[in-house]
Motif scaffolding. Sequence first.
Motif, short mmCIF file in Angstrom:
data_model
loop_
_atom_site.label_atom_id
_atom_site.label_comp_id
_atom_site.label_asym_id
_atom_site.label_seq_id
_atom_site.Cartn_x
_atom_site.Cartn_y
_atom_site.Cartn_z
N THR A 140 2.41 -0.16 2.76
CA THR A 140 1.76 1.11 2.39
C THR A 140 2.78 2.19 2.03
O THR A 140 2.44 3.17 1.39
N SER A 141 4.04 1.99 2.41
CA SER A 141 5.05 2.99 2.05
C SER A 141 5.32 2.98 0.55
O SER A 141 5.90 3.91 0.01
N ARG A 142 4.90 1.92 -0.15
CA ARG A 142 5.10 1.85 -1.59
C ARG A 142 3.81 2.10 -2.36
O ARG A 142 3.80 2.06 -3.58
N CYS A 143 2.72 2.32 -1.65
CA CYS A 143 1.42 2.44 -2.32
C CYS A 143 1.29 3.84 -2.92
O CYS A 143 1.53 4.84 -2.25
N THR A 144 0.93 3.89 -4.21
CA THR A 144 0.68 5.18 -4.85
C THR A 144 -0.82 5.42 -4.98
O THR A 144 -1.23 6.35 -5.64
N ALA A 145 -1.60 4.57 -4.36
CA ALA A 145 -3.06 4.71 -4.39
C ALA A 145 -3.60 4.78 -5.82
O ALA A 145 -4.52 5.53 -6.10
N ILE B 47 2.90 17.98 4.55
CA ILE B 47 1.66 17.30 4.20
C ILE B 47 1.96 15.82 4.06
O ILE B 47 2.92 15.43 3.41
N GLN B 48 1.14 15.02 4.69
CA GLN B 48 1.27 13.56 4.55
C GLN B 48 -0.06 13.03 4.02
O GLN B 48 -1.10 13.26 4.63
N TRP B 49 0.01 12.38 2.91
CA TRP B 49 -1.21 11.80 2.33
C TRP B 49 -1.05 10.30 2.48
O TRP B 49 -0.15 9.71 1.87
N PHE C 24 -2.19 6.33 2.39
CA PHE C 24 -3.01 5.41 1.61
C PHE C 24 -3.05 4.05 2.30
O PHE C 24 -2.02 3.59 2.80
N PRO D 53 1.55 -2.35 -9.33
CA PRO D 53 2.77 -2.04 -10.06
C PRO D 53 3.97 -1.73 -9.18
O PRO D 53 5.10 -1.73 -9.65
N THR D 54 3.75 -1.44 -7.89
CA THR D 54 4.86 -0.88 -7.11
C THR D 54 5.43 -1.82 -6.07
O THR D 54 6.43 -1.51 -5.44
N ARG E 41 11.45 -5.08 5.24
CA ARG E 41 10.99 -3.78 4.79
C ARG E 41 10.85 -2.82 5.96
O ARG E 41 11.16 -1.63 5.84
N LYS F 115 13.51 6.14 7.36
CA LYS F 115 12.88 7.39 6.92
C LYS F 115 11.68 7.74 7.80
O LYS F 115 11.36 8.90 7.96
#
Lengths: 369, 238
Positions: free
Chosen positions: B9-14, B64-66, B68, B157-158, B176, B183
Amino acid sequence: MTNHWVDIKNADAILIMGSNAAEHHPISFKWVLRAQDNGATVIHVDPKFSRTSARSDFHVPLRSGTDIPFLGGMVKYILDNKLYQEDYVFNYTNAGFIVGEGFEFKNGMFSGYDPETKKYDQKKWAFAKDDKGVPMRDKTLQNPRSVFQLMKKHYDRYTLDNVSKITGVSKDDLLKVYKAFSATGKPDKSGTVMYALGWTQHTVGVQNIRLSTIVQLLLGNIGVAGGGINALRGEPNVQGSTDHAILWHIIPGYNAVPNTNWQTLDDYMAANTPKSNDPKSANWWQHRPKYVVSLLKGWFGEAATKDNGFGYGWLPKVDPGKDYASAVLFDEMYAGKVRGGFVYGHNPAQTMPNTHKIRKADKVTELSI
Amino acid sequence: MAKAFFVDTSRCTACRGCQIACKEWKGHGVVPTKQRGTHQNPPDLTSTNYKLVRFSEHKIDGQIQWLFFPEQCRHCVYPPCKMVGDNYDDTAILHDEVTGAVLFTEKTKGLPFQEIREACPYNIPRLDNATGQITKCDMCIDRVQAGMLPACVKVCPTGAMNFGELEEMQALAQQRLAIVKQKHPNAQLLDADDLRVIYLVTQDRTRYFEFAQRQELPSFTRKSLLAKLASPVQHLAG
């Protein structure tokens, strides 16, 4: 785009401004995240917190439309702290060129302004030239009339206080962005700028982008892997407008559209091939004849011969000085002067400004497909 | 041979490409959606939405943390839904031995929906009112058997969605996790040992949505499941 999508992965810092890349150019983020994997700092400067911000190292909101002061402040920061690449700036930009006496900047106006026509006479801003017509340069960048010194003076006003007041961004946040991005002003580092319609669709769209050019040239980020100024484009009529010459004023290869003043290929070449007396000038467009002939051969094959100007005569020619841009075109439709047309890859009734007028114009025409 | 997903989920851009790809591959029709102030649409999994990207917003340490979360069936190593289903018809829910996919067949028509749903620690099964069948993600078993990636993985894609051999995915997940932890100190893998869909999250799992947590039901402890599944007859049913 000055660089290609995959190259984004080579950047050490990525400044996304005027773009919501993750949402609108999702594939770009494949490469943004690869860069981030390799330690790149991803910065999103945008009024809105979006999915791009969510994946960036930090998001800095700014007041809408204040990109120029924001970037102007970065120019000053780079100059004040000598973060520019001096060799690059002298050798590959016009920073050392001496500007002619006609140029002046006073009370927010440049010299050469005609209040009646509301236009600038840009000839007043020309470089000082030697007797061979070659622009004069100052290797030390110290000459007060050099582009570099004039620029320094110009951006002197973009203090942190002023920029913070105009953009609504705290000084801490300004410095955070300036510091992170200008860290790429080193020969072994590169930073890229990713922008989209958040820059282009402002009335000062061109100025936004030109200012990012100044930032990137000072940092030596143009012409290197992981650098550049990257207009994110997706739709065929945006990238295609230049690459495939969908805009009316060019034919493929960024060559001017022929007009009736240039009846022969020789006329066309004479008007469009620049000359330079500067032995150091690359003057790349001296090669324009090769590009144009190659294009004509591509179009006409063996029928394109030296004797017939490679078929140049067969190309349709526009009236010189007349604007054929789409906004003007619809004006003319509205006035009943254009009577028909093919529309494809585009929905003008929805995307052009003043849709009511566009729809009316469409009705005036006799043939609209 | 056993397969697994790794969802980073750290790579998800939703972008929700996975959600759309799932619908397209399955030939699922549209469901009515509504502007509810979030991109999460439809609001929940449905009998024709096996995949749903969930959005949640938080302010953590002034930032702010969004978050996904591309949700789907976890394809449990010991699937409680099958255990309950087997009490009624052991051919209704299958556990594919080769891939590890948990498959709901058309015979799920005969199963009590509420019981099956409640057996799931992640609240995945949905009832298709039109057919009476219970539905959920089937790991794109048709694609996987043909040597292709599940639709949601193919489209991502990510690199948020990954699929492959179980050991490979477990190794990728650990690799991963080590990186992401630098971070995000709260990063963790969710129930990695029990599932074939390994999620990496960057924040405390309670921040995502209710069923990011495992709903541990007393009657379905791992021990009792093991005992059940040890029976050779039931194992063959898969």
